[in-house]
Design an enzyme around this catalytic site. Structure first.
Site, PDB file in Angstrom:
ATOM      1  N   THR A   1      25.498 -61.944  60.953  1.00 31.05           N
ATOM      2  CA  THR A   1      25.550 -63.154  60.131  1.00 31.05           C
ATOM      3  C   THR A   1      24.275 -64.008  60.184  1.00 31.05           C
ATOM      4  O   THR A   1      23.650 -64.130  61.222  1.00 31.05           O
ATOM      5  CB  THR A   1      26.750 -64.048  60.558  1.00 31.05           C
TER       6      THR A   1
ATOM      7  N   ARG B   1      38.500 -56.121  54.732  1.00 28.53           N
ATOM      8  CA  ARG B   1      38.501 -57.122  55.812  1.00 28.53           C
ATOM      9  C   ARG B   1      37.619 -58.305  55.422  1.00 28.53           C
ATOM     10  O   ARG B   1      36.522 -58.145  54.896  1.00 28.53           O
ATOM     11  CB  ARG B   1      37.974 -56.463  57.091  1.00 28.53           C
ATOM     12  N   VAL B   2      38.108 -59.515  55.665  1.00 29.48           N
ATOM     13  CA  VAL B   2      37.328 -60.731  55.393  1.00 29.48           C
ATOM     14  C   VAL B   2      37.168 -61.483  56.710  1.00 29.48           C
ATOM     15  O   VAL B   2      38.126 -61.621  57.472  1.00 29.48           O
ATOM     16  CB  VAL B   2      38.047 -61.609  54.347  1.00 29.48           C
ATOM     17  N   GLY B   3      35.963 -61.956  56.966  1.00 26.84           N
ATOM     18  CA  GLY B   3      35.704 -62.683  58.210  1.00 26.84           C
ATOM     19  C   GLY B   3      35.607 -64.181  57.996  1.00 26.84           C
ATOM     20  O   GLY B   3      35.990 -64.712  56.944  1.00 26.84           O
ATOM     21  N   ASP B   4      35.090 -64.845  58.997  1.00 24.14           N
ATOM     22  CA  ASP B   4      35.030 -66.311  58.998  1.00 24.14           C
ATOM     23  C   ASP B   4      34.065 -66.900  57.963  1.00 24.14           C
ATOM     24  O   ASP B   4      34.218 -68.055  57.555  1.00 24.14           O
ATOM     25  CB  ASP B   4      34.612 -66.799  60.389  1.00 24.14           C
TER      26      ASP B   4
ATOM     27  N   THR C   1      28.688 -67.932  63.838  1.00 28.89           N
ATOM     28  CA  THR C   1      28.369 -66.507  63.839  1.00 28.89           C
ATOM     29  C   THR C   1      29.104 -65.865  65.004  1.00 28.89           C
ATOM     30  O   THR C   1      29.316 -66.513  66.031  1.00 28.89           O
ATOM     31  CB  THR C   1      26.835 -66.288  63.953  1.00 28.89           C
ATOM     32  N   GLY C   2      29.472 -64.597  64.839  1.00 31.60           N
ATOM     33  CA  GLY C   2      30.196 -63.907  65.908  1.00 31.60           C
ATOM     34  C   GLY C   2      31.373 -63.140  65.349  1.00 31.60           C
ATOM     35  O   GLY C   2      31.402 -62.818  64.154  1.00 31.60           O
ATOM     36  N   VAL C   3      32.342 -62.880  66.184  1.00 27.24           N
ATOM     37  CA  VAL C   3      33.505 -62.077  65.771  1.00 27.24           C
ATOM     38  C   VAL C   3      34.422 -62.943  64.911  1.00 27.24           C
ATOM     39  O   VAL C   3      35.112 -63.836  65.411  1.00 27.24           O
ATOM     40  CB  VAL C   3      34.256 -61.537  67.000  1.00 27.24           C
ATOM     41  N   GLY C   4      34.434 -62.664  63.613  1.00 23.88           N
ATOM     42  CA  GLY C   4      35.162 -63.510  62.663  1.00 23.88           C
ATOM     43  C   GLY C   4      36.623 -63.707  63.020  1.00 23.88           C
ATOM     44  O   GLY C   4      37.180 -64.788  62.834  1.00 23.88           O
TER      45      GLY C   4
HETATM   46  N1  GLY Z   1      30.975 -63.662  61.626  1.00 18.09           N
HETATM   47  C1  GLY Z   1      31.037 -62.780  60.570  1.00 18.09           C
HETATM   48  C2  GLY Z   1      32.198 -61.919  60.504  1.00 18.09           C
HETATM   49  O1  GLY Z   1      32.882 -61.723  61.487  1.00 18.09           O
HETATM   50  O2  GLY Z   1      32.469 -61.407  59.449  1.00 18.09           O
END
Ligand code: GLY
Length: 318
Positions: free
Chosen positions: A182, A210-213, A232-235
């Site tokens: 990100t 899949r949709v993230g943050d 930024t990171g694991v959505g």
């Molecule tokens: N931070 C971006 C995602 O997890 O998609």
């Protein structure tokens, strides 16, 4: 840290940067380019234009996980999320799982400006990008194709546990540990307006759809009259803590941006562990910071009283 407005911050993604030491000089250069190009816009435009322009430069670099450099899903296809928000008007726009535009951040801004909606997804977002004449994404870079082939081979050999890979954010964290994630920008202009912009290819080997943050206001990006933040990171973890809304809320309650960002990341780490998230944040009084619980998160700033663009958050080059 504190600076004199206008202030622009960018980041190139939280993640495992020690494994990418050979790219650090290039990454520093592109972050500085994004800061300088975005900052130019403060002369004639507001915070949202500066933030979006900085993210557009990062998307075009092909070096970071967004726009041209986006990672691919488990089918080997690029699908991207992006979002923008303007604090003084409270307007926001976002796109999810879009594959057509080279610059999803520009599409997110057009959705904010031209529609009555906040978030448009998938092929409908692609159709709008085509309709509005946005440039087409060129497809994954050679670097991403190579990484994908390596990971597919590992998956086939059972070295990435398939079931957990599909279900558990911990595996997304493992994948983030292999790379980085990100890009984003936050801005404060001279009139006191704050803005946030974020863009991503998501997590490598994600499931299609899949949709993230980064598509979700309050999770991957947020701005109000007090502060602006992008994450930024694991959505999957950032959505659950509403990380940027959390940080901005702490500013609204009286903390400085640097204190609020640290508190939000500490709470996030307590819930989901290290290696999961980072954020950049600026408040209306000119306080700002970049905070993260990963190995690194290259981020930088340029302010009214800075002599030059400054980049921090990376391990030393080899
Ligand atoms: N931070 C971006 C995602 O997890 O998609």
């Amino acid at each position: 840290m504190r600076g004199k407005p206008p202030i622009l911050l960018v980041h190139g993604g939280a993640g495992a940067w020690r494994a990418h030491r050979d790219r650090i000089e290039e990454v520093c250069k592109v972050l500085k380019d994004a800061l300088i190009t975005g900052y130019e816009l403060f002369k004639s435009a507001s915070a949202i234009e500066a933030a979006v322009e900085a993210v557009r430069v990062l998307e075009d670099s092909g070096l970071l996980n967004a726009g041209v450099g986006s990672v691919v899903d488990v089918r080997g296809e690029v699908t991207m999320d992006a979002g923008v928000m303007e604090g003084c008007s409270g307007r926001a726009g976002a796109v999810a799982a879009t594959s057509y535009p080279k610059n999803p951040v520009v599409l997110a801004k057009l959705i904010m400006e031209k529609t009555n909606h906040i978030l448009i997804a998938g092929r409908y977002a692609d159709e709008l990008a085509r309709l509005w004449g946005l440039q087409k994404h060129p497809g994954p870079t050679q670097y991403v194709i190579k990484r994908y082939s390596e990971l597919i081979s590992k998956l086939r050999r059972g070295e990435i546990p398939n079931e957990r890979f599909r279900k558990n954010y911990a595996v997304a964290r493992q994948l983030l540990g292999l790379g980085h994630d990100t890009v984003g920008a936050v801005a404060l202009d001279e009139s006191g307006c704050l803005a946030a912009a974020v863009s991503t290819g998501g997590i490598m080997m994600k499931l299609p759809g899949r949709v993230g943050d980064s598509a979700i206001p309050g999770a991957g990006f947020y701005a109000d009259r007090h502060a602006s933040a992008t994450a930024t990171g694991v959505g999957e973890t950032i959505i659950m803590t509403f990380l940027t809304l959390r940080a901005v809320t702490y500013v609204r309650q009286g903390l400085r941006a640097d204190e609020a960002g640290r508190r939000a990341i500490n709470e996030h780490t307590k819930l989901f562990g290290k290696g999961t998230a980072g954020l950049i944040i600026v408040d209306r009084n000119g306080f700002f910071d970049g905070v993260y619980n990963t190995e690194g998160m290259p981020w930088g700033y340029l302010a009214g009283d800075s002599k030059e663009a400054v980049v921090l958050g990376l391990p030393n080059p080899p």
